[in-house]
Design a protein around this motif. Structure first.
Motif, mmCIF file in Angstrom:
data_model
loop_
_atom_site.group_PDB
_atom_site.id
_atom_site.type_symbol
_atom_site.label_atom_id
_atom_site.label_comp_id
_atom_site.label_asym_id
_atom_site.label_seq_id
_atom_site.Cartn_x
_atom_site.Cartn_y
_atom_site.Cartn_z
ATOM 1 N N GLY A 109 -2.917 -15.556 -55.078
ATOM 2 C CA GLY A 109 -2.751 -14.395 -55.945
ATOM 3 C C GLY A 109 -1.352 -14.338 -56.522
ATOM 4 N N PHE A 110 -0.347 -14.670 -55.706
ATOM 5 C CA PHE A 110 1.034 -14.698 -56.185
ATOM 6 C C PHE A 110 1.226 -15.806 -57.232
ATOM 7 N N VAL A 111 0.631 -16.982 -56.979
ATOM 8 C CA VAL A 111 0.725 -18.083 -57.952
ATOM 9 C C VAL A 111 0.103 -17.671 -59.282
ATOM 10 N N GLN A 112 -1.027 -16.976 -59.232
ATOM 11 C CA GLN A 112 -1.675 -16.521 -60.462
ATOM 12 C C GLN A 112 -0.802 -15.516 -61.210
ATOM 13 N N LEU A 113 -0.197 -14.590 -60.488
ATOM 14 C CA LEU A 113 0.673 -13.602 -61.130
ATOM 15 C C LEU A 113 1.901 -14.261 -61.739
ATOM 16 N N GLY A 127 0.157 -8.248 -79.425
ATOM 17 C CA GLY A 127 -0.008 -6.814 -79.605
ATOM 18 C C GLY A 127 -0.464 -6.072 -78.371
ATOM 19 N N TRP A 128 -0.487 -6.743 -77.222
ATOM 20 C CA TRP A 128 -0.877 -6.060 -76.000
ATOM 21 C C TRP A 128 0.269 -5.149 -75.544
ATOM 22 N N SER A 129 -0.092 -4.039 -74.941
ATOM 23 C CA SER A 129 0.912 -3.149 -74.354
ATOM 24 C C SER A 129 1.186 -3.570 -72.912
ATOM 25 N N ILE A 130 2.308 -3.101 -72.377
ATOM 26 C CA ILE A 130 2.658 -3.415 -70.997
ATOM 27 C C ILE A 130 1.587 -2.881 -70.043
ATOM 28 N N GLY A 131 1.096 -1.658 -70.324
ATOM 29 C CA GLY A 131 0.044 -1.093 -69.478
ATOM 30 C C GLY A 131 -1.229 -1.911 -69.519
ATOM 31 N N GLY A 132 -1.578 -2.395 -70.701
ATOM 32 C CA GLY A 132 -2.774 -3.232 -70.817
ATOM 33 C C GLY A 132 -2.638 -4.535 -70.056
ATOM 34 N N VAL A 133 -1.430 -5.119 -70.106
ATOM 35 C CA VAL A 133 -1.194 -6.361 -69.373
ATOM 36 C C VAL A 133 -1.284 -6.124 -67.871
ATOM 37 N N VAL A 134 -0.735 -5.002 -67.402
ATOM 38 C CA VAL A 134 -0.776 -4.686 -65.977
ATOM 39 C C VAL A 134 -2.220 -4.511 -65.500
ATOM 40 N N ILE A 135 -3.019 -3.778 -66.291
ATOM 41 C CA ILE A 135 -4.433 -3.600 -65.926
ATOM 42 C C ILE A 135 -5.167 -4.941 -65.908
ATOM 43 N N TYR A 136 -4.857 -5.787 -66.889
ATOM 44 C CA TYR A 136 -5.469 -7.113 -66.956
ATOM 45 C C TYR A 136 -5.118 -7.948 -65.732
ATOM 46 N N LEU A 137 -3.843 -7.897 -65.303
ATOM 47 C CA LEU A 137 -3.418 -8.649 -64.130
ATOM 48 C C LEU A 137 -4.064 -8.115 -62.861
ATOM 49 N N LEU A 138 -4.242 -6.796 -62.781
ATOM 50 C CA LEU A 138 -4.920 -6.217 -61.623
ATOM 51 C C LEU A 138 -6.376 -6.672 -61.558
ATOM 52 N N CYS A 139 -7.012 -6.739 -62.717
ATOM 53 C CA CYS A 139 -8.399 -7.228 -62.751
ATOM 54 C C CYS A 139 -8.475 -8.696 -62.333
ATOM 55 N N LEU A 140 -7.515 -9.503 -62.792
ATOM 56 C CA LEU A 140 -7.492 -10.908 -62.394
ATOM 57 C C LEU A 140 -7.253 -11.045 -60.893
ATOM 58 N N SER A 141 -6.385 -10.201 -60.344
ATOM 59 C CA SER A 141 -6.112 -10.257 -58.905
ATOM 60 C C SER A 141 -7.355 -9.883 -58.104
ATOM 61 N N ALA A 142 -8.074 -8.861 -58.570
ATOM 62 C CA ALA A 142 -9.310 -8.480 -57.888
ATOM 63 C C ALA A 142 -10.346 -9.595 -57.985
ATOM 64 N N GLY A 143 -10.418 -10.222 -59.157
ATOM 65 C CA GLY A 143 -11.346 -11.340 -59.310
ATOM 66 C C GLY A 143 -10.966 -12.523 -58.438
ATOM 67 N N LYS A 144 -9.660 -12.785 -58.308
ATOM 68 C CA LYS A 144 -9.193 -13.863 -57.438
ATOM 69 C C LYS A 144 -9.569 -13.585 -55.987
ATOM 70 N N TYR A 145 -9.430 -12.320 -55.596
ATOM 71 C CA TYR A 145 -9.808 -11.927 -54.238
ATOM 72 C C TYR A 145 -11.296 -12.198 -54.002
ATOM 73 N N GLY A 146 -12.134 -11.807 -54.948
ATOM 74 C CA GLY A 146 -13.564 -12.050 -54.810
ATOM 75 C C GLY A 146 -13.910 -13.524 -54.815
ATOM 76 N N TRP A 147 -13.170 -14.299 -55.626
ATOM 77 C CA TRP A 147 -13.417 -15.738 -55.697
ATOM 78 C C TRP A 147 -13.115 -16.416 -54.361
ATOM 79 N N LEU A 148 -12.005 -16.050 -53.731
ATOM 80 C CA LEU A 148 -11.653 -16.648 -52.449
ATOM 81 C C LEU A 148 -12.570 -16.162 -51.334
ATOM 82 N N ILE A 149 -13.007 -14.921 -51.418
ATOM 83 C CA ILE A 149 -13.980 -14.427 -50.444
ATOM 84 C C ILE A 149 -15.295 -15.201 -50.576
ATOM 85 N N TYR A 150 -15.658 -15.516 -51.813
ATOM 86 C CA TYR A 150 -16.886 -16.280 -52.062
ATOM 87 C C TYR A 150 -16.820 -17.652 -51.401
#
Length: 348
Positions: A109-113, A127-150
């Motif tokens: 997860g740290f490597v991905q971030l 044109g992305w906002s900082i908030g949009g990027v943060v939400i996007y990174l949180l979604c990627l982190s959650a997806g990474k968590y699910g991928w490793l759990i899988y």
């Protein structure tokens, strides 16, 4: 139990460190430095001259995101004998798997971030906002968590361990690492699989028949049916063609193409020993010299087909066609002089 898995991890890491000196040799480090410099320069050029239609930028972000997302495995260090000897300690093994799973989630997860952080200027330029990027990174982190759990689906919801699946997963993980090192040096302990590809039988049928061509047929058959040689050749061919198509600097694209050709030839050399396990082959009324000649002939045909495809693609995409002569010269050197020197050592 903790000491057992720590000992296995230390042993495997020391084995990997032994091969790293062959990976990061002087030539490869030089190539990496040139590549990193080239990428940094291209990144700056992209930021200074951002395209009005940024679909290529979106494609680049998609590829890098997919690479970072699907990179990473959970190292359990289970072995085949554990299904018998560690069965009474299944609860402790499950706790070990939960621990290493958490470590993998934090690490990858740290490597991905960090990787996405390097791409932050591109997101802002789009044109992305900082908030949009943060939400996007949180979604990627959650997806990474699910991928490793899988990946740890060999642990059931009832808390039971599927020993066979868990051991096969760990064997496959280690084999993937060792196969990377095998691109640069000979690695012991790599398992091979054989699969008949019926649609490729026609290739062998076109080969010249005769007693003096027995080893030609066997080597060609072994190459086409071996997953290690056949798929590795296709992957390196794809990388060389991608270098020609995606790198704008002709000299750099051709340099990477020649490098991949060298790695391909180096990986095809063990094909000479593919039938050493078959002792009946020693009864053939053929000398070792004839086997060596057949081996060279088959490898040269494989290389010539790859070189021809690279030249055709290079003639279409390269801006400076003069660099095609470098592929030809390097191809002749690899297919004749270098192959002759390396293959001669196989029978010494």
């Amino acid at each position: 139990m903790k000491e057992l898995f720590q000992e296995r991890r230390l042993e495997f890491n020391q084995r990997c460190l032994k091969y790293l000196r062959y990976v990061f040799n002087d030539h490869f480090v030089l190539v990496l430095m040139v590549l990193l410099g080239f990428l940094a320069l291209q990144y700056r050029e992209l930021m200074e001259h951002f395209p009005a239609n940024p679909w290529l930028v979106y494609l680049l972000l998609l590829l890098v995101t997919a690479l970072l997302f699907f990179t990473g495995r959970i190292a359990t260090y289970l072995e085949s004998a554990d299904r018998v000897f560690l069965l009474p300690k299944e609860s402790e093994v499950l706790r070990h798997i939960q621990t290493v799973r958490l470590q993998a989630i934090i690490l990858w997860g740290f490597v991905q971030l960090m990787g996405q952080g390097l791409l932050l200027p591109l997101y802002l330029k789009l044109g992305w906002s900082i908030g949009g990027v943060v939400i996007y990174l949180l979604c990627l982190s959650a997806g990474k968590y699910g991928w490793l759990i899988y990946h740890t689906r060999f642990v059931s919801q009832q808390g039971n361990l599927d020993w066979n699946r868990a051991i096969q997963y760990e064997i496959k993980r280690k084999q993937g690492i060792l196969q990377f090192y095998s691109l640069f040096t000979h690695v012991k302990g790599i398992s091979t699989d054989v699969k008949r590809r019926k649609y490729l039988d026609v290739v062998v049928q076109f080969m010249k028949q005769g007693q003096d061509r027995i080893w030609d047929f066997l080597f060609a058959r072994g190459f086409l049916r071996s997953g290690d040689f056949f798929w590795l050749s296709l992957r390196l061919l794809a990388l060389s063609l991608a270098s020609l198509c995606l790198i704008q600097e002709s000299w750099l694209a051709v340099s990477f193409t020649v490098l991949f050709d060298y790695l391909l030839l180096f990986q095809l050399l063990p094909l000479y020993h593919i039938y050493d396990y078959q002792y009946l082959s020693r009864l053939y009324p053929l000398s070792q010299q004839e086997k060596w000649i057949s081996f060279q002939r088959v490898i040269q045909r494989i290389l010539y087909m790859i070189f021809a495809l690279q030249v055709v693609v290079g003639a279409i995409v390269l801006s400076n066609k003069l660099y095609l002569s470098l592929i030809v010269v390097a191809g002749v050197f690899l297919a004749h002089l270098y192959l002759g020197m390396k293959s001669k050592k196989l029978i010494d």
